[in-house]
Motif scaffolding. Structure first.
Motif, mmCIF file in Angstrom:
data_model
loop_
_atom_site.group_PDB
_atom_site.id
_atom_site.type_symbol
_atom_site.label_atom_id
_atom_site.label_comp_id
_atom_site.label_asym_id
_atom_site.label_seq_id
_atom_site.Cartn_x
_atom_site.Cartn_y
_atom_site.Cartn_z
ATOM 1 N N GLY A 109 -29.685 13.848 -41.002
ATOM 2 C CA GLY A 109 -30.050 12.815 -40.064
ATOM 3 C C GLY A 109 -28.863 12.672 -38.928
ATOM 4 N N PRO A 110 -29.007 11.672 -38.070
ATOM 5 C CA PRO A 110 -27.979 11.414 -37.024
ATOM 6 C C PRO A 110 -26.558 10.861 -37.437
ATOM 7 C CG PRO A 110 -29.780 10.032 -36.873
ATOM 8 C CD PRO A 110 -30.340 11.084 -37.956
ATOM 9 N N THR A 111 -26.494 10.149 -38.597
ATOM 10 C CA THR A 111 -25.325 9.615 -39.161
ATOM 11 C C THR A 111 -24.921 10.449 -40.456
ATOM 12 O OG1 THR A 111 -26.051 7.927 -40.707
ATOM 13 C CG2 THR A 111 -26.119 7.319 -38.288
ATOM 14 N N ARG A 112 -25.268 11.451 -40.574
ATOM 15 C CA ARG A 112 -24.905 12.493 -41.647
ATOM 16 C C ARG A 112 -24.947 11.792 -43.176
ATOM 17 N NH1 ARG A 112 -26.591 16.108 -38.497
ATOM 18 N NH2 ARG A 112 -25.482 17.713 -40.029
ATOM 19 N N THR A 143 -22.273 -2.877 -46.271
ATOM 20 C CA THR A 143 -22.554 -1.548 -46.227
ATOM 21 C C THR A 143 -21.088 -1.004 -46.933
ATOM 22 O OG1 THR A 143 -22.355 0.636 -45.253
ATOM 23 C CG2 THR A 143 -21.233 -1.011 -43.982
ATOM 24 N N SER A 144 -21.292 0.001 -47.992
ATOM 25 C CA SER A 144 -20.169 0.513 -48.536
ATOM 26 C C SER A 144 -19.775 1.895 -47.663
ATOM 27 C CB SER A 144 -20.358 0.858 -49.936
ATOM 28 O OG SER A 144 -21.508 1.607 -50.024
ATOM 29 N N GLY A 145 -20.078 2.011 -46.543
ATOM 30 C CA GLY A 145 -20.020 3.262 -45.882
ATOM 31 C C GLY A 145 -21.145 3.989 -45.008
ATOM 32 N N ASP A 146 -22.335 4.084 -45.623
ATOM 33 C CA ASP A 146 -23.265 4.849 -45.100
ATOM 34 C C ASP A 146 -24.670 3.935 -44.494
ATOM 35 O OD1 ASP A 146 -22.198 7.363 -45.542
ATOM 36 O OD2 ASP A 146 -23.091 7.485 -47.608
ATOM 37 N N THR A 147 -24.846 2.827 -45.285
ATOM 38 C CA THR A 147 -25.835 2.161 -44.654
ATOM 39 C C THR A 147 -25.477 1.494 -43.326
ATOM 40 O OG1 THR A 147 -26.833 1.332 -47.035
ATOM 41 C CG2 THR A 147 -27.107 0.078 -45.113
ATOM 42 N N GLY A 148 -24.498 1.041 -43.083
ATOM 43 C CA GLY A 148 -24.089 0.482 -41.856
ATOM 44 C C GLY A 148 -23.999 1.277 -40.573
ATOM 45 N N PRO A 149 -23.706 2.592 -40.643
ATOM 46 C CA PRO A 149 -23.946 3.500 -39.350
ATOM 47 C C PRO A 149 -25.360 3.891 -39.181
ATOM 48 C CG PRO A 149 -21.998 4.223 -40.570
ATOM 49 C CD PRO A 149 -22.489 3.297 -41.395
ATOM 50 N N ALA A 150 -26.015 3.886 -40.507
ATOM 51 C CA ALA A 150 -27.408 4.263 -40.098
ATOM 52 C C ALA A 150 -28.351 3.185 -39.685
ATOM 53 C CB ALA A 150 -28.120 4.871 -41.662
ATOM 54 N N THR A 151 -28.013 1.923 -40.083
ATOM 55 C CA THR A 151 -28.626 0.852 -39.723
ATOM 56 C C THR A 151 -28.387 0.486 -38.410
ATOM 57 O OG1 THR A 151 -28.480 -0.308 -41.844
ATOM 58 C CG2 THR A 151 -29.021 -1.805 -39.949
ATOM 59 N N GLU A 451 -18.734 26.675 -40.851
ATOM 60 C CA GLU A 451 -19.627 25.395 -40.353
ATOM 61 C C GLU A 451 -19.078 25.032 -39.045
ATOM 62 O OE1 GLU A 451 -21.242 22.429 -42.691
ATOM 63 O OE2 GLU A 451 -21.177 24.002 -44.568
ATOM 64 N N LYS A 452 -19.816 24.170 -38.106
ATOM 65 C CA LYS A 452 -19.200 23.554 -36.939
ATOM 66 C C LYS A 452 -19.384 22.003 -37.507
ATOM 67 C CE LYS A 452 -20.628 26.927 -33.414
ATOM 68 N NZ LYS A 452 -21.535 26.977 -32.165
ATOM 69 N N VAL A 453 -18.346 21.433 -36.838
ATOM 70 C CA VAL A 453 -18.182 19.894 -37.071
ATOM 71 C C VAL A 453 -19.310 19.359 -35.889
ATOM 72 C CG1 VAL A 453 -16.874 17.824 -36.686
ATOM 73 C CG2 VAL A 453 -15.770 19.882 -37.717
ATOM 74 N N PRO A 454 -20.112 18.465 -36.450
ATOM 75 C CA PRO A 454 -21.512 18.134 -35.411
ATOM 76 C C PRO A 454 -20.426 17.213 -34.307
ATOM 77 C CG PRO A 454 -21.943 17.570 -37.572
ATOM 78 C CD PRO A 454 -20.535 17.957 -37.843
ATOM 79 N N HIS A 455 -21.090 17.437 -33.080
ATOM 80 C CA HIS A 455 -20.542 16.731 -32.196
ATOM 81 C C HIS A 455 -20.679 15.267 -32.217
ATOM 82 C CE1 HIS A 455 -19.758 15.799 -27.908
ATOM 83 N NE2 HIS A 455 -20.843 15.145 -27.652
ATOM 84 N N THR A 456 -21.452 14.703 -32.644
ATOM 85 C CA THR A 456 -21.560 13.342 -32.822
ATOM 86 C C THR A 456 -20.146 12.875 -33.766
ATOM 87 O OG1 THR A 456 -23.085 13.572 -34.898
ATOM 88 C CG2 THR A 456 -24.173 13.079 -32.822
ATOM 89 N N ILE A 457 -19.956 13.547 -34.516
ATOM 90 C CA ILE A 457 -18.627 13.221 -35.537
ATOM 91 C C ILE A 457 -17.257 13.412 -34.643
ATOM 92 C CG2 ILE A 457 -17.364 13.749 -37.376
ATOM 93 C CD1 ILE A 457 -20.167 12.420 -37.997
ATOM 94 N N ASN A 458 -17.156 14.638 -34.022
ATOM 95 C CA ASN A 458 -16.161 14.876 -33.007
ATOM 96 C C ASN A 458 -15.705 13.855 -32.030
ATOM 97 O OD1 ASN A 458 -14.334 17.062 -33.633
ATOM 98 N ND2 ASN A 458 -15.911 18.612 -33.167
ATOM 99 N N SER A 459 -16.887 13.604 -31.587
ATOM 100 C CA SER A 459 -16.857 12.560 -30.234
ATOM 101 C C SER A 459 -16.101 11.184 -30.823
ATOM 102 C CB SER A 459 -18.249 12.433 -29.620
ATOM 103 O OG SER A 459 -19.145 11.916 -30.587
ATOM 104 N N LEU A 460 -16.334 10.767 -31.879
ATOM 105 C CA LEU A 460 -15.914 9.516 -32.427
ATOM 106 C C LEU A 460 -14.260 9.198 -32.081
ATOM 107 C CD1 LEU A 460 -17.424 9.412 -35.902
ATOM 108 C CD2 LEU A 460 -18.111 7.849 -33.918
#
Length: 486
Positions: A109-112, A143-151, A451-460
């Motif tokens: 999904g969008p936040t991996r 969040t412990s790391g994943d719930t936060g970005p997804a929320t 593999e490729k690093v997703p753009h959404t991650i690289n742009s951070l």
């Protein structure tokens, strides 16, 4: 179908609420949660029928069986959020890595991270309910790391919704932190706290029950809800992907109708494993749900001894930070399902008062019918990461814990909860690679895995920090109150 309060005193009539009510107000009496007291049953014939469906239609069929009060059109619109995943028609790839071993990849999904599977549709539904009721809501999450970005992602710029996300300032990966502090949306607020996840979660729970805080919100025309898995809306969607994996194995003739499977789940707050347990109650032939912890192995102790003991325990930071949890909220729903609301309240009261509770021998045997548990050290996880890297398959540090319990006479599904790109330092160390910085490290890992690093991650790494605040635990309430008044 209605949901029932998980805690009660003797002689107390149990409160039952509609799903729409539980989504908007997830806390029940005595500081408890809401949970189903019964489940629809899927027959062998229906499993065969469901196995023919793509994920979105499968999800709608499962949801329809619960007969909740929310319209099908709302769920249908929510499920369309899966179109934003890597493959909208197959948001959850089931990958075979050995003859009888599969990986359920929940991180596309969008936040991996697997939290997108529940939070993407959940955000659509909650916003829809808020608009329908013409009310405004403050959605809290810890969040412990994943719930936060997804929320934050699911609610960004949503109508009638404001969001506050609490995270341990030094308790997430750098990518997870950047996902939160750089998230755009005028209705979003991210706050780092000087503490660990359990501090963030306990603060969230106290605010959900804080009448003074609710009164402050009321003055700003805001009601209070939560996006953590204390909210059953999260759990509902976590049932579905476990059931879908079972249906796919049947469809592919990997297993027969009379064969059982095992599911291995890396566990912190226990919501993911609870979803598998509920899928089993609905008729998926799951033999054992195998709970794997990291060095914070309080769940291993609980499932093996029946003892939940916080005394003298201190949270340990590991390479699997989303599992660095000592207080697992969703264990309460398991206790409720096994032993009822009165016994659950007794146990949860003991935990609050004495930081300890113990099941009877009979109760422990009931738990062991469905669950096994173990834990994996960081070093063990690094070995698994390295081993599968040589085979060209990337597993993140959370998924790596599962391989400790992957051996079984049954066909086994490992629940993979996050993409490796979120944990570059750990992945580099496991693969004995060095890097100038995290971005360089991601590129080296991408080359390793082809593999490729997703753009959404690289742009951070070039994004603007929009939420720099880091506060003491006792400052959280005032920080939120000041923000909502702006």
């Amino acid at each position: 179908m209605k949901l029932t309060q998980t805690r009660a005193n003797k002689g107390e009539k149990l409160q039952k609420v509609k799903l729409s009510e539980a989504l908007l107000s997830p806390s029940s009496a005595h500081g408890g949660l809401y949970a189903p007291s019964k489940f629809p049953l899927i027959t062998d014939a229906l499993w065969a029928e469901l196995g023919e469906l793509k994920y979105s239609k499968f999800a709608l069929k499962i949801i329809k069986m619960f007969k909740f009060d929310i319209k099908k059109s709302v769920f249908k619109k929510a499920i369309k959020r899966y179109k934003n995943f890597d493959d909208g028609k197959n948001p959850v790839p089931l990958k075979q890595i050995k003859k009888r071993l599969f990986v359920n990849e929940l991180y596309h999904g969008p936040t991996r991270a697997f939290k997108d599977m529940a939070l993407q549709p959940f955000g659509e539904i909650l916003s829809s309910l808020a608009q329908k009721s013409r009310q405004n809501y403050l959605i809290m999450c810890a969040t412990s790391g994943d719930t936060g970005p997804a929320t934050l992602k699911t609610f960004a710029n949503a109508k009638n919704i404001k969001v506050v996300c609490l995270y341990p300032a030094n308790g997430t990966s750098e990518v997870q932190r950047l996902q939160m502090v750089c998230m755009q949306g005028s209705n979003l607020k991210t706050i780092g706290i000087k503490g660990d996840f359990d501090d963030a979660q306990s603060t969230l729970k106290s605010l959900l029950a804080d009448d003074d805080f609710k009164a402050t919100l009321k003055k700003q025309n805001l009601n209070l809800s939560a996006a953590n898995s204390v909210n059953f809306g999260r759990i509902l969607f976590q049932i579905i992907y476990h059931a879908y994996a079972y249906a796919r194995l049947l469809k592919q003739n990997v297993i027969k109708n009379d064969e059982y499977i095992d599911i291995v789940v890396p566990s912190g707050n226990f919501g993911n494993a609870l979803g598998a347990y509920y899928a089993k109650k609905m008729g998926a032939k799951i033999d054992k749900i195998k709970i794997v912890s990291n060095a914070n192995n309080i769940l291993t102790e609980f499932f093996n001894t029946g003892i939940y003991d916080l005394r003298g325990k201190k949270l340990i930071q590991t390479i699997s930070p989303a599992m660095d949890i000592l207080i697992s909220s969703n264990i309460e729903r398991l206790l409720f399902d096994k032993f009822g609301a009165i016994r659950t309240k007794e146990l949860m009261d003991d935990l609050k008062t004495n930081k300890f509770y113990k099941l009877s021998n009979d109760e422990l045997e009931q738990i062991k019918k469905d669950f096994e548990a173990d834990f994996a050290s960081d070093k063990k996880c690094e070995k698994y990461i390295k081993k599968y890297a040589k085979k060209g398959y990337a597993i993140d540090p959370h998924t790596a814990t599962c391989f400790k319990m992957a051996k079984s006479k049954n066909t086994t599904i490992i629940t993979s909860t996050a993409h490796w790109v979120k944990f570059a330092p750990s992945m580099l160390k496991a693969n004995k690679l060095s890097a100038i910085d995290e971005k360089d490290g991601l590129n080296k890992l991408a080359n390793l895995y082809k593999e490729k690093v997703p753009h959404t991650i690289n742009s951070l790494f070039n994004a603007k920090i929009l939420h720099p605040d880091v506060v003491e635990k006792n400052q959280i309430k005032s920080s939120i109150s000041e923000w909502i008044k702006r």
